[in-house]
Design a protein around this motif. Structure first.
Motif, mmCIF file in Angstrom:
data_model
loop_
_atom_site.group_PDB
_atom_site.id
_atom_site.type_symbol
_atom_site.label_atom_id
_atom_site.label_comp_id
_atom_site.label_asym_id
_atom_site.label_seq_id
_atom_site.Cartn_x
_atom_site.Cartn_y
_atom_site.Cartn_z
ATOM 1 N N PHE A 79 -0.749 -5.812 7.419
ATOM 2 C CA PHE A 79 0.404 -5.646 7.066
ATOM 3 C C PHE A 79 1.421 -6.136 8.009
ATOM 4 C CE2 PHE A 79 -2.123 -2.405 5.409
ATOM 5 C CZ PHE A 79 -1.870 -2.172 4.095
ATOM 6 N N VAL B 40 10.177 2.093 4.618
ATOM 7 C CA VAL B 40 8.939 1.509 4.318
ATOM 8 C C VAL B 40 8.922 0.677 5.362
ATOM 9 C CG1 VAL B 40 7.477 0.170 2.395
ATOM 10 C CG2 VAL B 40 9.071 2.084 1.760
ATOM 11 N N ALA C 87 -0.355 0.421 8.273
ATOM 12 C CA ALA C 87 0.788 0.305 7.585
ATOM 13 C C ALA C 87 2.168 1.039 8.096
ATOM 14 C CB ALA C 87 0.530 0.465 6.109
ATOM 15 N N ALA D 30 6.405 -1.420 6.864
ATOM 16 C CA ALA D 30 5.474 -2.556 6.683
ATOM 17 C C ALA D 30 4.872 -2.808 5.126
ATOM 18 C CB ALA D 30 4.442 -2.645 7.542
ATOM 19 N N VAL D 31 4.729 -3.944 4.772
ATOM 20 C CA VAL D 31 4.273 -4.172 3.433
ATOM 21 C C VAL D 31 2.889 -5.068 3.563
ATOM 22 C CG1 VAL D 31 6.330 -3.862 2.408
ATOM 23 C CG2 VAL D 31 5.601 -6.135 3.022
ATOM 24 N N ALA D 32 2.258 -4.857 2.457
ATOM 25 C CA ALA D 32 0.871 -5.738 2.711
ATOM 26 C C ALA D 32 1.180 -7.146 2.969
ATOM 27 C CB ALA D 32 0.125 -5.484 1.128
ATOM 28 N N GLU E 159 -5.875 -6.591 3.944
ATOM 29 C CA GLU E 159 -5.602 -5.180 4.664
ATOM 30 C C GLU E 159 -4.892 -5.554 6.057
ATOM 31 O OE1 GLU E 159 -9.370 -2.913 4.886
ATOM 32 O OE2 GLU E 159 -9.863 -3.264 2.909
#
Lengths: 564, 128
Positions: free
Chosen positions: A496, A485, A520, A487-489, A494
């Motif tokens: 990342f 994963v 993302a 990147a994250v929020a 909107e």
């Protein structure tokens, strides 16, 4: 200053290639919303209603917009040739030319279309290195997909961009018409409802309607996902999963397999993703489908005439997780079939139809794992695709009546740039990277009988680079604890940011994203992709072709145009 | 503000007995707590609005925002939180502790159309 008057838009668009007899919607959008009396449409100078044998409807200010719409739905043209469509209103006019083509007599009885979603040249090369080995620059064997007599370079652009998505690109293969990002089986017009855009018929609908053939749709993604959906769907928005389930039910492919059961369940059932109480598991079972939910049930269902296989609530787990790492959802779904099991079962069922079949098989997580910058998982699923291709080739070789095509739907910006070696001096990821002869060859163990090395966390690994990414931390290592994963929020809406859990891995390199801030994941690229093919009709693939040519070659091999 | 969070502790891995193709089965432990006061710890999904009486609690921080992106998807085991009073919500991905009355069964939010199976209602929360 006055702007030039905006011209009408005519669907199908200019240079459309239309299979004789295949259905399509003719739509003309008149800007400025003229009255019907002022809006004129002709085909080769004649009234379209006379040419198409169907009456037109005119919708002033369609959907409340500043345009009027002229429609002839469910049209078809059986006489091959060039057709010029002209539209005019006042001083505004537009014209397009369509080619309606014949196919000649059938050369093939069956078509098997393999789609390696997002499968780029680097995936293919890495799959060959891992599954065949390499000594002194020579491979220990050939991939089944490479060992085919015909090859072409396929361009994947859509009507709205060079770089496209899996909906539009798969739709080009299954309808023979290019469209726009997120669209399936429709041209992208101005309609507000995603289900109202001008439709083009899919190969499933054509071969069932015209020839009584069987159809199979097999994937390891959710069955509603873009590539499998392209066999049946007509929507401007690929995420219309509940509508797509209904479209599958309307077309009734004889074999359907993948993940994505929640959109089949009524909303009152825990785990449903429907907004209504329709129970599509019950509907399919009532329509004569045998339901299989595990590999064991699939093996027991081979006597069925119609089969619905749903093996996961989401995507079926990839080969690296199912066979080796046991991550993803393998603990929840411990008995998921492999794509090879699915292809064997499909061929058993579909080959019973004397009129032939069209089978699409997608290895869909090559793309998804490339979006998450997780190349090992993508490459293990490339090997899985190749194992499935081998089964189809064995089926086809014994018969000489089956066209087998292996094609990606679009590329990812990926490349093999050398190798990471844990024994190189230094601490940083760049210290561990060897290029050219400093990289040499990796030390993955010899593959098992299915072509998979049983270990990916070796000391000399392929360095597989992604050309487009969000902020992320690159570990230069396989993701043994589950799919990457990257990147994250972020804090602002909107955007990342790097997923910090990888940033503390020894040697991890923090990469500043080169994509827009709202990305993302990695993205597709506009590079051409490689198609290989065998069997009757495959000789039509050569040089560079547009993606819509894949449909035309399948239609021609099957001789789908009505006899003149 | 120190907020007392009272109730039986409930964890994400206790919610369901199985995640099957034909639907999920709620766990006996969950059903036993139906209508009772519970406390759950998890992550607030990126909210629809900065201030609301409604948010989604997840077991892991979400990489994507399913409210914002049509191609992002909710995890299977979510809990919908209805607060006693609308409150300013914290940024996406922040760990929170929630307490309130456990409500179980299919329910469609009349305002948003959001369908849920497990809810905590009359709830309050704090960062954890």
């Amino acid at each position: 200053m006055t702007l030039p008057a905006q011209a009408q838009t005519i669907y199908p668009l200019n240079r459309a290639e239309i299979l004789a007899g295949a259905k399509f919607d003719l739509k003309v959008e008149f800007p400025g919303a003229p009255e019907q009396a002022a809006a004129k449409v002709t085909i080769n100078g004649q009234d379209p209603a006379a040419v198409l044998g169907k009456s037109a409807t005119f919708v002033p200010r369609e959907d409340g917009g500043d345009y009027s719409a002229y429609w002839i739905r469910d049209a078809n043209i059986t006489k091959p040739g060039k057709y010029t469509i002209e539209a005019s209103a006042g001083d505004r006019k537009a014209s397009v030319i369509w080619e309606v083509y014949d196919t000649g007599a059938p050369k093939a009885k069956n078509v098997i279309l393999f789609v390696g979603d997002g499968m780029s040249v680097a995936h293919r090369t890495a799959a060959r290195i891992l599954s065949k080995g390499m000594v002194e620059g020579r491979y220990g064997g050939e991939l089944a997909m490479d060992d085919m007599p015909h090859m072409a370079l396929v361009s994947t652009a859509g009507t709205d961009s060079i770089v496209t998505d899996s909906a539009n690109s798969a739709s080009s293969y299954t309808t023979g018409h290019k469209s726009c990002v997120n669209a399936l089986g429709v041209y992208c017009a101005r309609n507000k409802s995603t289900l109202d855009h001008p439709k083009v018929e899919t190969i499933s609908e054509i071969v069932k309607r015209m020839r009584g053939m069987s159809v199979g749709v097999v994937t390891n993604t959710e069955i509603e996902d873009a590539t499998p959906a392209s066999m049946v769907a007509h929507t401007r928005r690929r995420s219309d999963y509940n509508d797509i389930v209904k479209m599958f039910f309307d077309v009734q492919p004889d074999v359907m397999m993948g993940g994505g059961s929640p959109n089949f369940l009524p909303k009152s059932t825990a785990g449903s993703k429907r907004g209504d109480e329709d129970n599509y598991l019950s509907k399919f079972e009532a329509a004569g489908y045998k339901l299989a939910t595990t590999k064991t049930e699939l093996a027991a269902a081979s006597g069925a005439n119609k089969l619905l296989g749903l093996f996961n609530t989401g995507n079926v787990d990839g080969a690296l997780d199912r066979f080796f790492l046991k991550k993803g959802t393998v603990d929840k779904f411990p008995d998921q079939p492999d794509l090879t099991d699915q292809v064997r079962a499909s061929l058993d069922i579909l080959s019973r139809n004397d009129k032939g079949f069209v089978l699409m098989v997608e290895s869909g997580r090559i793309d998804k794992y490339s979006h998450s910058l997780d190349w090992e998982r993508a490459v293990y699923d490339t090997i899985m695709l190749d194992n499935a291709v081998k089964i189809a080739k064995d089926f086809a070789s014994a018969r000489n009546d089956t066209l087998v095509i292996v094609v990606p739907d679009h590329a990812h910006p990926v490349a093999i740039i050398g190798g990471y070696d844990d024994n190189r001096p230094g601490q940083l990821l760049r210290d561990k990277l060897g290029v050219y002869n400093a990289a040499g060859f990796p030390n993955y163990p010899a593959p098992n009988a299915d072509g998979y090395p049983d270990k990916v966390d070796v000391s000399r690994r392929i360095a597989f680079a992604f050309g487009a990414f969000p902020d992320y931390c690159d570990t230069g290592r396989p993701y043994l604890e589950g799919e990457n994963v990257p990147a994250v929020a972020g804090a602002s809406k909107e955007t990342f940011v790097a997923n910090e859990k990888y940033c503390t891995v020894p040697g991890a390199a923090r990469r500043t994203g080169n994509l827009p801030f709202d990305a993302a994941q990695g993205v597709h690229s506009g590079d051409d992709v490689i198609l290989t093919a065998m069997g009757p009709g495959a000789e039509q693939f050569r040089g560079r072709v547009d993606n819509i040519r894949v449909f035309r070659v399948m239609a021609t091999a099957l001789g789908l145009a009505p006899t003149q | 503000m120190a907020l007392a969070l009272d109730g039986a502790p409930l964890q994400f891995d206790q919610l369901y007995k199985s995640f099957g193709i034909r639907g999920y089965e709620l766990s006996d432990a969950l059903l036993a707590l139906k209508g009772k006061q519970v406390v759950m710890r998890g992550y607030m999904a990126p909210p629809l609005k900065p201030e609301s009486h409604f948010f989604v609690l997840t077991g892991q921080p979400l990489a994507l925002c399913p409210f914002c992106q049509s191609d992002a998807d909710w995890p299977a085991d979510i809990v919908v939180i209805y607060l006693r009073r609308a409150a300013a919500l914290v940024g996406g991905g922040d760990p929170v502790a929630v307490s309130g009355r456990l409500d179980v069964g299919s329910w469609t939010d009349p305002e948003t159309g959001f369908v849920s199976q497990i809810r905590i209602v009359d709830a309050s929360f704090r960062r954890s």
